[in-house]
Write a protein that holds these residues in place. Structure first.
Motif, short mmCIF file in Angstrom:
data_model
loop_
_atom_site.label_atom_id
_atom_site.label_comp_id
_atom_site.label_asym_id
_atom_site.label_seq_id
_atom_site.Cartn_x
_atom_site.Cartn_y
_atom_site.Cartn_z
N MET A 1 68.70 71.58 204.10
CA MET A 1 69.86 72.22 203.49
C MET A 1 69.55 72.49 202.01
O MET A 1 68.86 71.72 201.36
CB MET A 1 71.06 71.30 203.64
N ASP A 2 70.10 73.58 201.51
CA ASP A 2 69.94 73.92 200.10
C ASP A 2 71.26 73.71 199.38
O ASP A 2 72.30 74.19 199.83
CB ASP A 2 69.49 75.38 199.97
N HIS A 3 71.19 73.00 198.26
CA HIS A 3 72.36 72.72 197.43
C HIS A 3 72.15 73.44 196.10
O HIS A 3 71.23 73.10 195.35
CB HIS A 3 72.50 71.22 197.17
N ILE A 4 72.98 74.42 195.83
CA ILE A 4 72.89 75.23 194.61
C ILE A 4 74.17 75.03 193.82
O ILE A 4 75.27 75.11 194.38
CB ILE A 4 72.75 76.74 194.97
N LYS A 5 74.02 74.78 192.51
CA LYS A 5 75.23 74.55 191.72
C LYS A 5 75.01 75.02 190.29
O LYS A 5 74.04 74.63 189.63
CB LYS A 5 75.57 73.05 191.73
N LEU A 6 75.92 75.86 189.81
CA LEU A 6 76.02 76.22 188.40
C LEU A 6 77.32 75.61 187.92
O LEU A 6 78.37 75.82 188.54
CB LEU A 6 76.06 77.74 188.22
N THR A 7 77.27 74.84 186.84
CA THR A 7 78.46 74.09 186.43
C THR A 7 78.51 73.88 184.92
O THR A 7 77.47 73.84 184.26
CB THR A 7 78.50 72.72 187.14
N GLN A 8 79.70 73.72 184.41
CA GLN A 8 79.93 73.34 183.01
C GLN A 8 79.88 71.82 182.84
O GLN A 8 79.82 71.32 181.73
CB GLN A 8 81.31 73.84 182.55
N GLU A 9 79.91 71.10 183.96
CA GLU A 9 79.95 69.65 183.95
C GLU A 9 78.58 69.04 183.61
O GLU A 9 77.55 69.64 183.87
CB GLU A 9 80.37 69.12 185.33
N VAL A 10 78.60 67.81 183.08
CA VAL A 10 77.37 67.05 182.84
C VAL A 10 76.67 66.83 184.18
O VAL A 10 77.32 66.50 185.17
CB VAL A 10 77.69 65.71 182.15
N LEU A 11 75.36 67.04 184.21
CA LEU A 11 74.59 66.87 185.45
C LEU A 11 74.20 65.41 185.64
O LEU A 11 73.90 64.71 184.67
CB LEU A 11 73.32 67.74 185.40
N SER A 12 74.17 65.00 186.91
CA SER A 12 73.81 63.63 187.26
C SER A 12 72.57 63.62 188.13
O SER A 12 72.58 64.20 189.23
CB SER A 12 74.98 62.99 188.02
N THR A 13 71.52 62.92 187.67
CA THR A 13 70.31 62.83 188.50
C THR A 13 70.61 62.11 189.80
O THR A 13 70.07 62.46 190.85
CB THR A 13 69.17 62.11 187.75
N GLY A 14 71.48 61.12 189.77
CA GLY A 14 71.85 60.40 190.98
C GLY A 14 72.51 61.30 192.00
O GLY A 14 72.18 61.25 193.19
N GLU A 15 73.44 62.12 191.55
CA GLU A 15 74.13 63.05 192.46
C GLU A 15 73.14 64.02 193.10
O GLU A 15 73.20 64.29 194.30
CB GLU A 15 75.21 63.83 191.70
#
Length: 152
Positions: free
Chosen positions: A1-15
């Motif tokens: 599966m491919d997870h693509i995300k563009l976000t204004q939020e702080v990124l989490s390596t764990g997530e």
């Protein structure tokens, strides 16, 4: 599966790592691009990102397909921050899972290179003196064409 995300939020390596973790895989490789505090002798205080989001997501999915053609990988996640990204915070996180490490390591490297070359995301460096510069990625196909034209 491919997870693509563009976000204004702080990124989490764990997530991002959790998004690609799979019991059939012995490897999860991560690339984390962060905002550094300097560039060519100037003090950087933050980066600002903008994107043509619909096209960026389309291109991100296309580079995932290319990676899948080259390597036997299970899951891919590409998360990119938009807007203001202060020093030390992550701008981009790419994660790939595979049965063995070689595939995930090579695919992760390929994905960041292709992201920088193909995806319409623009970066502005903001400096401590109040100035700022939009940055060109040397890898961008359109920049290479521009340079060719100058050298002709």
């Amino acid at each position: 599966m491919d997870h693509i995300k563009l976000t204004q939020e702080v990124l989490s390596t764990g997530e991002v790592a959790d998004a690609v973790t799979d019991p059939s895989c012995g490897a999860v490789s991560l690339f984390v691009g962060t905002t550094r505090n300097n560039f060519q002798g100037r003090r950087v205080v933050r980066l600002e990102y903008e994107a043509y989001e619909e096209m960026a997501e389309k291109e991100m999915r296309a580079i995932c397909r290319l990676a899948r053609e080259k390597w036997n990988i299970k899951h891919i996640a590409i998360y990119h921050r938009m807007g203001v990204v202060p020093v030390l915070e992550s701008s981009v996180i790419i994660a790939v899972s595979s049965t063995h490490r070689r595939e995930s390591l090579e695919a992760t490297s390929f994905l960041i290179d292709e992201l920088k070359a193909r995806v319409p995301i623009w970066k502005k460096e903001m400096y401590d003196d109040g100035g700022g510069d939009w940055k060109k990625n040397k890898e961008c196909a359109w920049n290479k064409e521009e340079e060719k034209g100058k050298n002709s």
